[in-house]
Design a protein around this motif. Structure first.
Motif, PDB file in Angstrom:
ATOM      1  N   HIS A  84      28.486  51.414  46.934  1.00 34.59           N
ATOM      2  CA  HIS A  84      27.513  50.717  47.779  1.00 34.59           C
ATOM      3  C   HIS A  84      28.046  50.551  49.194  1.00 34.59           C
ATOM      4  O   HIS A  84      27.297  50.722  50.174  1.00 34.59           O
ATOM      5  CB  HIS A  84      27.193  49.352  47.167  1.00 34.59           C
ATOM      6  CG  HIS A  84      26.199  48.579  47.953  1.00 34.59           C
ATOM      7  ND1 HIS A  84      26.517  47.447  48.659  1.00 34.59           N
ATOM      8  CD2 HIS A  84      24.867  48.787  48.180  1.00 34.59           C
ATOM      9  CE1 HIS A  84      25.450  46.983  49.261  1.00 34.59           C
ATOM     10  NE2 HIS A  84      24.432  47.772  48.989  1.00 34.59           N
ATOM     11  N   ARG A 140      26.317  52.125  52.474  1.00 31.91           N
ATOM     12  CA  ARG A 140      25.923  51.259  53.588  1.00 31.91           C
ATOM     13  C   ARG A 140      26.517  51.762  54.902  1.00 31.91           C
ATOM     14  O   ARG A 140      25.855  51.729  55.957  1.00 31.91           O
ATOM     15  CB  ARG A 140      26.384  49.837  53.297  1.00 31.91           C
ATOM     16  CG  ARG A 140      25.905  48.803  54.294  1.00 31.91           C
ATOM     17  CD  ARG A 140      26.127  47.406  53.761  1.00 31.91           C
ATOM     18  NE  ARG A 140      27.496  47.238  53.311  1.00 31.91           N
ATOM     19  CZ  ARG A 140      27.935  46.171  52.645  1.00 31.91           C
ATOM     20  NH1 ARG A 140      27.085  45.209  52.312  1.00 31.91           N
ATOM     21  NH2 ARG A 140      29.205  46.076  52.284  1.00 31.91           N
ATOM     22  N   GLU A 153      21.662  54.120  50.090  1.00 31.53           N
ATOM     23  CA  GLU A 153      22.153  52.738  50.074  1.00 31.53           C
ATOM     24  C   GLU A 153      21.350  51.894  49.076  1.00 31.53           C
ATOM     25  O   GLU A 153      21.917  51.090  48.319  1.00 31.53           O
ATOM     26  CB  GLU A 153      22.046  52.130  51.466  1.00 31.53           C
ATOM     27  CG  GLU A 153      22.557  50.700  51.539  1.00 31.53           C
ATOM     28  CD  GLU A 153      22.326  50.052  52.888  1.00 31.53           C
ATOM     29  OE1 GLU A 153      22.816  48.930  53.102  1.00 31.53           O
ATOM     30  OE2 GLU A 153      21.630  50.664  53.728  1.00 31.53           O
TER      31      GLU A 153
END
Length: 404
Positions: free
Chosen positions: A102, A106, A206
């Motif tokens: 993650h 991001r 994301e």
């Protein structure tokens, strides 16, 4: 002496004869009046008809909570009996790899956003500046052309100088149009579209990483109580396996299974009194809210659900309960013990005493109470009804005595 003995014998025979006469008279009177038979008296009193059944406390909903991904359990912060709210963590799976993925997604989304900003800001600024300079050159060319026209009319410049000024003005106008097209293309051109596509792709990655991370935190979908727990830290869980069961909060209901023969007596909204087998001396009110449209063929019962508007604190899901549903009440019902009714089917009758004789009398029955039955027609209050255990039959003379 002989005379005295003869007298005694005569008196003895007279006494025996008198006793025999009295006995014969008594037997004759008894035969005339008939034998004694136990009987019940028809009375008026309040009669309450109830349907009694047993069942259980229903949980409003049982939510089986499981995982949608394969993972190893890191911790389980709840246990059986714990109350949970929506969003409370129930099971946490190991998430280090998902957290790293993650974070990477991001960062890539931030990079794509920066690239789009570069395309939108830098390119737009460059083309906007080029357009501004072209517009300045066009303005200068317009001024020069106006001056050359004035001088040409005064004969101070040649025609070729005027033509040069016109040509310079037209070139500047063309450059303005070209710069305007480039500025418009910078805001919606191929570079910007490519940057937008890259940003959308990065943001999708994301979101997918965030969803994957969220799936590793199993949370309560609704308020309720944890009733079952079948998972421990270290377990490897698979999709489709129930890890916990949450009894969702909601209106409390009871489910009972009365015999199908009582179906005609039950109506929605009827009042009832219920008690839990664990607390038999603590009753609480309930109300019929649902009657199943079909009968259980195996058991010959019909499911009835009752609402409990103010459930007592001790009530728990799956508790065994007993329910008395009041299906009728008559404060001045004409009643008899249920045992007085003979052939209690489609043509019930009783043996009533009238004018010293037992008479077969058909009756119409109404509600049934605790060991009693309502008589709608066929009898009058105060009449005596012979018990079925008596050997007296229709037409026999009979004397009644209170049945015990």
């Amino acid at each position: 002496m002989l005379m005295a003995s003869s007298t005694v014998r005569r008196w003895r025979w007279r006494i025996l004869g008198g006793a025999a006469a009295i006995l014969l008279a008594a037997l004759a009177l008894r035969a005339f009046l008939g034998p004694k038979a136990p009987a019940w008296t028809v009375e008026r009193q309040e009669l309450v008809q109830r349907v009694v059944a047993s069942g259980r406390v229903l949980a409003p909903a049982r939510i089986q909570v499981g995982s949608v991904v394969v993972g190893r359990v890191f911790r389980v912060p709840v246990d059986k009996g714990d109350r949970v709210r929506p969003g409370d963590l129930l099971v946490q799976l190991e998430d280090r790899e998902a957290l790293a993925a993650h974070s990477q997604a991001r960062a890539q989304a931030a990079q794509a956003a920066a690239r789009l900003e570069q395309v939108e800001v830098v390119s737009v600024r460059v083309t906007s500046e080029a357009l501004r300079q072209a517009e300045l050159r066009l303005a200068q060319a317009e001024v020069k052309l106006a001056r050359q026209r004035t001088l040409s009319e005064a004969g101070s410049v040649s025609q070729s100088d005027l033509d040069d000024a016109i040509q310079s003005r037209d070139l500047a106008a063309s450059q303005v149009e070209s710069a305007r097209i480039q500025a418009s293309a910078a805001a919606s051109g191929a570079d910007r579209r490519a940057a937008l596509a890259a940003l959308d792709q990065a943001r999708g990655a994301e979101q997918a990483a965030a969803a994957r991370l969220d799936q590793l935190s199993i949370r309560s979908p609704a308020p309720g109580v944890v009733t079952e727990r079948d998972v421990e830290p270290g377990d490897v869980v698979q999709p489709g396996r129930a890890l916990l069961v949450v009894a969702r909060d909601g209106p409390t209901q009871l489910s009972v299974l009365p015999d199908e023969k009582n179906l005609a007596l039950l109506r929605l909204g009827q009042a009832a009194t219920a008690s839990a087998d664990a607390f038999p001396d603590r009753t609480f009110p309930a109300r019929v809210a649902y009657i199943a449209p079909s009968v259980d063929l195996a058991r010959g019962t019909v499911e009835v659900k009752l609402d409990v508007d103010s459930p007592p604190a001790f009530l728990r899901p799956d508790m065994t309960v007993s329910v008395n549903v009041e299906t009728g009440r008559d404060p001045q019902a004409m009643v008899l013990p249920a045992g007085a009714i003979r052939d209690p089917g489609p043509a019930p009758w009783v043996l009533v005493v009238r004018d010293g004789k037992a008479v077969r009398q058909a009756v119409t029955l109404g509600m049934r109470g605790d060991g009693t039955v309502q008589v709608l027609s066929g009898l009058a209050p105060g009449e005596a009804v012979v018990t079925p255990a008596s050997p007296v039959g229709p037409g026999h003379r009979v004397r009644t005595e209170p049945a015990r």
